[in-house]
Design an enzyme around this catalytic site. Structure first.
Site, PDB file in Angstrom:
ATOM      1  N   LYS A  80     -34.048 -47.276  16.501  1.00 42.38           N
ATOM      2  CA  LYS A  80     -32.647 -47.415  16.083  1.00 42.38           C
ATOM      3  C   LYS A  80     -31.839 -46.251  16.650  1.00 42.38           C
ATOM      4  O   LYS A  80     -32.323 -45.115  16.680  1.00 42.38           O
ATOM      5  CB  LYS A  80     -32.574 -47.428  14.545  1.00 42.38           C
ATOM      6  CG  LYS A  80     -31.193 -47.754  13.991  1.00 42.38           C
ATOM      7  CD  LYS A  80     -31.215 -47.847  12.474  1.00 42.38           C
ATOM      8  CE  LYS A  80     -29.858 -48.187  11.896  1.00 42.38           C
ATOM      9  NZ  LYS A  80     -29.879 -48.279  10.426  1.00 42.38           N
ATOM     10  N   SER A 155     -27.979 -52.475   8.600  1.00 44.64           N
ATOM     11  CA  SER A 155     -27.427 -52.031   9.860  1.00 44.64           C
ATOM     12  C   SER A 155     -28.461 -51.977  10.994  1.00 44.64           C
ATOM     13  O   SER A 155     -28.077 -51.856  12.152  1.00 44.64           O
ATOM     14  CB  SER A 155     -26.788 -50.651   9.691  1.00 44.64           C
ATOM     15  OG  SER A 155     -27.754 -49.698   9.335  1.00 44.64           O
ATOM     16  N   SER A 179     -30.584 -51.175   4.883  1.00 45.94           N
ATOM     17  CA  SER A 179     -30.472 -51.411   6.328  1.00 45.94           C
ATOM     18  C   SER A 179     -31.763 -51.746   7.063  1.00 45.94           C
ATOM     19  O   SER A 179     -31.699 -52.201   8.207  1.00 45.94           O
ATOM     20  CB  SER A 179     -29.812 -50.217   7.005  1.00 45.94           C
ATOM     21  OG  SER A 179     -28.427 -50.314   6.844  1.00 45.94           O
TER      22      SER A 179
HETATM   23  N1  GLN Z   1     -24.951 -51.999   3.898  1.00 46.72           N
HETATM   24  C1  GLN Z   1     -25.106 -50.726   3.257  1.00 46.72           C
HETATM   25  C2  GLN Z   1     -23.948 -49.838   3.573  1.00 46.72           C
HETATM   26  O1  GLN Z   1     -23.126 -50.254   4.319  1.00 46.72           O
HETATM   27  C3  GLN Z   1     -26.410 -50.081   3.647  1.00 46.72           C
HETATM   28  C4  GLN Z   1     -26.386 -49.470   4.985  1.00 46.72           C
HETATM   29  C5  GLN Z   1     -27.663 -48.721   5.294  1.00 46.72           C
HETATM   30  O2  GLN Z   1     -28.669 -48.888   4.635  1.00 46.72           O
HETATM   31  N2  GLN Z   1     -27.577 -47.841   6.268  1.00 46.72           N
HETATM   32  O3  GLN Z   1     -23.831 -48.761   3.107  1.00 46.72           O
END
Ligand code: GLN
Length: 487
Positions: A80, A155, A179
């Site tokens: 990532k 994400s 994410s």
């Molecule tokens: N969707 C969640 C957020 O926007 C989690 C994102 C993540 O785990 N990095 O904060």
């Protein structure tokens, strides 16, 4: 005969070691695959084919010379793009870091290299990991390989999509509020968020430090267990790293859930969770029961406040973490002749950050400001403690807690991105594991039409072994992890 890029990581490692194939042949096959499907998927922000081929040849040479081999010898890993890789651009999918080439490796990257893994590229994500769809990337959205009109989740959407499209054998993601698990569920792969402190965050570009962990994503439970074994363990460079005995998670994989006590979280099947999702998750629970586990429903009433607490804490930490991007020392910088540094600072940030990132910086700054701190941030911390206690109690009675990973199947690209609140609601089932710090995994448990559904399993702190064991049992007794999209 599966083609080389279709193999699981363990199969590749085994074949390379026995000299049935060379690592170079495997990497060549993978590169061809990526070239063929990337136009449709956009899973990668950066690929490093030349360097990957060079490493593959080096590993082949090692084998010929009979040298000692690492546990991941010759296999590809996609990383990532918020995890620092020395000499490879690391952008966080942001214009702000569009040209950032880290001078050092994250600890997890050092560990991959020590085990002879080959980094094939850096995967697409929501900008600074803020999102659940991989649509806020400066480099364009990733598409779901099961249906190119749908989101892959986020994400870590690039990592999950790359796996199911056979563009890599292993992948790293990061999980602040879901994410890893959300895209794992939406792409039908296995994704594990480790217990807070099990995997070093050194070299992970911070979004919300107190919530996030780097974790493994893979096409099979065994691959996931192997990758976790490599990246986990104490690191003195991360002050929140916990000094626990390193485990070989592969050796924990037995197809036996006899006597396992499952708590089914009532609130995870409430309003807003689609019936199709509930149906597949219940089927998985009944399958586990058939295999020897017992289940009981359990109510965790504090969950009602989890999402609000998560967003206040995450945005507050983000506003502080992202203050460093001023474009003066590094990062995106406009050409300016203005001598006023505060104007330059403001302009760099206005242009360098996307809309969602700016929204969160502003909300987080507000929640931390004098007069509001007690009302929002401090209150959210108290809620967090109450939720943790409730989970702790529930896990005295049960070995694992289960429910869906996502409240609805993958939805259309562009459908929710204009409406941040609706999008935040999608995280309602994943954020509790981050607030508590407990480990959680998403395992493929069915398909609604052509779209995958994931089962979420939450475990006791540092009991990743049980999560992997249950995942393994489900994998062995269904065919969901063996299905592939047509591309
Ligand atoms: N969707 C969640 C957020 O926007 C989690 C994102 C993540 O785990 N990095 O904060």
């Amino acid at each position: 005969m599966p083609r080389l890029h279709e193999l699981t990581a363990l199969e590749v490692i085994d074949k390379v070691r026995r000299q049935e194939i060379t690592s170079e042949e495997y990497i060549v096959s993978l590169i061809e695959r990526i070239r063929m499907v990337e136009g449709k998927i956009n899973a990668y922000i950066t690929t490093v084919f030349e360097e990957a081929l060079r490493q593959a040849r080096e590993i082949d040479k090692k084998i010929q010379c009979g040298e000692r081999l690492g546990r991941l010898a010759g296999v590809a890993v996609a990383v990532k793009d918020n995890i620092c890789t020395r000499g490879i651009r690391t952008t966080c999918a942001s214009r702000m870091l569009g040209n950032f080439i880290p001078p050092y490796d994250a600890t997890v990257i050092e560990r991959l290299k020590r085990e002879d893994a080959i980094i094939i590229g850096k995967t697409n994500m929501d900008e600074f990991a803020m999102g659940s769809t991989t649509e806020t990337s400066y480099f364009g959205p990733t598409r779901n390989p099961w249906d190119l009109t749908k989101v892959p989740g986020g994400s870590s959407g690039g990592s999950a999509a790359a796996l199911i499209a056979d563009e890599t054998a292993l992948a790293l993601g990061s999980d602040t509020g879901g994410s890893i698990r959300c895209p794992a569920s939406y792409c039908s792969v296995i994704g594990l968020k480790p217990t807070y402190g099990l995997v070093s965050r050194y070299g992970l570009i911070a979004y919300a430090n107190s919530l996030e962990q780097i974790g493994p994503m893979a096409k099979s439970t065994a691959d996931c267990a192997l990758l976790l074994s490599v990246i986990s363990g104490y690191d003195p460079r991360d002050s929140t790293s916990v000094n626990v005995q390193p485990l070989d998670y592969l050796s924990c994989l037995v197809d036996d859930v006899g006597g396992l006590r499952i708590g089914v979280i009532k609130e995870f099947f409430g309003e807003g969770v689609e019936d199709s999702v509930k149906k597949h998750v219940w089927r998985a629970i009944h399958l586990l029961e058939k295999l020897g586990a017992t289940y009981e429903e359990v109510s965790l009433s504090s969950l009602e406040y989890a999402l609000a607490a998560y967003y206040i804490i995450a945005m507050s930490e983000a506003s502080s973490n992202l203050a460093r991007y001023d474009g003066l020392r590094y990062g995106f910088r406009i050409d300016y002749d203005d001598a006023d540094w505060s104007k330059i600072y403001a302009k760099n940030r206005r242009i360098g950050f996307g809309a969602e990132v700016k929204r969160r910086i502003m909300l987080g700054t507000f929640a931390l400001s004098a007069g509001y701190y007690e009302q929002y941030y401090l209150k959210a911390l108290k809620v967090r403690t109450i939720i943790r206690r409730e989970f702790e109690n529930a896990l005295k009675k049960f070995d694992i807690l289960v429910g869906p990973t996502m409240p609805l199947p993958p939805f259309n690209l562009g459908e929710k991105i204009q409406d941040p609140l609706t999008l935040y609601m999608c995280d309602i089932l994943t954020v509790p594991a981050n607030l508590t710090g407990y480990p959680a995994i998403s395992v493929p448990c069915g398909f609604e039409g052509s779209l995958p559904i994931g089962l979420q399993i939450i475990g006791k702190p540092f009991d990743e072994a049980t999560l992997l064991k249950v995942s393994y049992a489900l994998e062995r007794n269904t065919d969901f992890t063996r299905r592939k999209p047509e591309l």
